[in-house]
Design a protein around this motif. Structure first.
Motif, short mmCIF file in Angstrom:
data_model
loop_
_atom_site.label_atom_id
_atom_site.label_comp_id
_atom_site.label_asym_id
_atom_site.label_seq_id
_atom_site.Cartn_x
_atom_site.Cartn_y
_atom_site.Cartn_z
N ARG A 1 0.90 -1.34 0.00
CA ARG A 1 -0.01 -0.09 0.08
C ARG A 1 0.93 1.37 0.10
O ARG A 1 0.20 2.47 0.30
N ASN A 2 1.91 1.28 0.06
CA ASN A 2 3.02 2.15 -0.52
C ASN A 2 3.03 3.29 0.72
O ASN A 2 3.21 4.51 0.72
N ASN A 3 2.64 2.89 2.08
CA ASN A 3 2.58 3.57 3.27
C ASN A 3 1.62 4.82 3.27
O ASN A 3 1.44 5.89 3.82
N GLU A 4 0.72 4.52 2.27
CA GLU A 4 -0.57 5.70 2.09
C GLU A 4 -1.75 5.17 2.92
O GLU A 4 -2.93 4.74 2.64
N HIS A 5 -1.72 5.19 4.27
CA HIS A 5 -2.69 4.80 5.24
C HIS A 5 -2.01 5.55 6.42
O HIS A 5 -1.12 5.84 6.72
N ARG A 6 -3.15 5.34 7.55
CA ARG A 6 -2.74 5.85 8.88
C ARG A 6 -1.77 4.92 9.44
O ARG A 6 -1.42 3.66 9.00
N SER A 7 -1.02 5.29 10.37
CA SER A 7 0.26 4.53 10.86
C SER A 7 -0.33 3.14 11.52
O SER A 7 0.63 2.22 11.52
N ASP A 8 -1.39 2.89 11.91
CA ASP A 8 -1.73 1.90 12.55
C ASP A 8 -2.66 0.91 11.51
O ASP A 8 -3.02 -0.16 12.05
N ALA A 9 -2.81 1.23 10.46
CA ALA A 9 -3.38 0.54 9.43
C ALA A 9 -2.51 -0.58 8.72
O ALA A 9 -1.29 -0.42 8.54
N PRO A 10 -3.23 -1.70 8.20
CA PRO A 10 -2.42 -2.66 7.60
C PRO A 10 -1.67 -2.17 6.20
O PRO A 10 -2.11 -1.35 5.50
N LYS A 11 -0.37 -2.54 6.32
CA LYS A 11 0.64 -1.97 5.18
C LYS A 11 0.29 -2.75 3.61
O LYS A 11 0.72 -2.40 2.66
N VAL A 12 -0.74 -3.98 3.62
CA VAL A 12 -0.83 -4.69 2.60
C VAL A 12 -2.22 -4.97 2.32
O VAL A 12 -3.12 -5.06 3.47
#
Length: 336
Positions: free
Chosen positions: A219-230
């Protein structure tokens, strides 16, 4: 400890709905069949006159680009023109090049403002990053392409992909305004995913169902810091008897590498087949951007790529494109 995975909210595909007949022109095309008159649009004088009026208005009474809406200005000619362009994006070849804005007469902000308004006549501009960034400068920052790094911030060659393929609601239309070309390279490459589908249908129809099943995407780090990365997502979907493509070979490979989960045999065979198909130079058109040109593509049916490039050592003459994303559904936030 295994990584948490976000599941894309989509119902499983009924295999009986998978198209078994090839798509025809203009929805499916190759380098040899794509007609210039079906994607290249000269911006009419009447439209340019209206855009000049917008610039003059903003010089008198400045406003930030983010608040501009087409209904704030007299844009009748532009509206008619962009209706035709929008029809090409949704019903025709899926791509359009608008030739061109007189950016030598405008400041950078003025050029972006009229570009923003033209695109807004087709769909709503939306955020391109989770932090809400709406206007994205495509420039080489010196970064190296890899896990968590967007290729648009590098000078590397980019493979054919769907913008934001790893997101909950990828943009419908991608816009690129050319402000400055590279010293060498940096050509834009476009292909029809429907033509790729036709090739899969002919070469390996047994693999098509696998394209409608899930892979793992970084997900290229486009999310909340505590969200899944994949994210778990299928590269192909079906809507109204047509296909929608959310493909990124790099994103899939990185997603599986991050989780340590191997891609199954059919999945690997499918990815190899797609890689071989898109590597055929006859499958795509290669376009050299010129300053002032605007490229618009339907992000769900057109794949785009870029050749690597070498920049001019003069900082003011480095390659610079301005990207906008547009969507006709959902909210304007990154995840819609």
């Amino acid at each position: 400890m295994s990584l948490e995975i976000l599941d894309f909210p989509a119902a499983p595909i009924d295999r009986n709905l998978i198209p078994t007949r090839p798509f025809d022109y203009p929805k499916s095309w190759t380098r040899g069949t794509l007609k210039e008159e079906d994607f290249l649009y000269s911006i009419p004088e009447g439209c340019l006159d209206e855009l000049h009026g917008v610039v003059e208005s903003l010089r008198r009474d400045p406003l930030p680009t983010l608040v501009l809406r087409p209904e704030m200005f007299d844009l009748a000619a532009c509206r008619s023109f962009m209706t035709d362009v929008g029809r090409t994006l949704t019903e025709g070849t899926g791509c359009a090049v608008l030739d061109r804005l007189p950016i030598d007469q405008y400041s950078r902000d003025e050029a972006v403002a009229v570009y923003w308004l033209l695109g807004s006549l087709i769909a709503q501009p939306v955020a391109q990053k989770w932090n809400g960034l709406m206007i994205y400068d495509v420039r080489d920052t010196g970064a190296k392409h890899g896990i968590g790094v967007r290729g648009s911030t590098t000078n590397a060659e980019l493979n054919f992909h769907t913008d934001n393929s790893y997101a909950l609601m990828p943009p419908h239309i991608i816009g690129l305004l050319c402000c400055q070309t590279a010293l060498e390279g940096g050509k834009s490459k476009l292909l029809s995913w429907r033509t790729v589908y036709n090739e899969l249908l002919e070469r390996c129809p047994h693999l098509l169902p696998r394209a409608f099943e899930t892979f793992l995407y970084d997900r290229n780090n486009e999310h909340r810091s505590d969200a899944p990365k994949v994210m778990r997502k299928a590269p192909l979907n079906i809507k109204d008897d047509d296909i929608q493509v959310y493909f990124s070979l790099t994103g899939i490979q990185d997603g599986h590498a991050m989780t340590g989960q191997e891609i199954d045999e059919d999945g690997q065979e499918l990815l190899r087949a797609m890689k071989d198909i898109v590597a055929d130079p006859e499958m795509c058109v290669e376009l050299q951007f010129e300053p002032g040109q605007i490229q618009l593509i339907n992000n769900r049916v057109i794949g785009h790529a870029r050749t690597g490039f070498k920049d001019n050592p003069d900082p003011d003459r480095k390659r610079h494109l301005v990207r906008l994303w547009f969507r006709g559904e959902g909210r304007i936030s990154y995840d819609g």
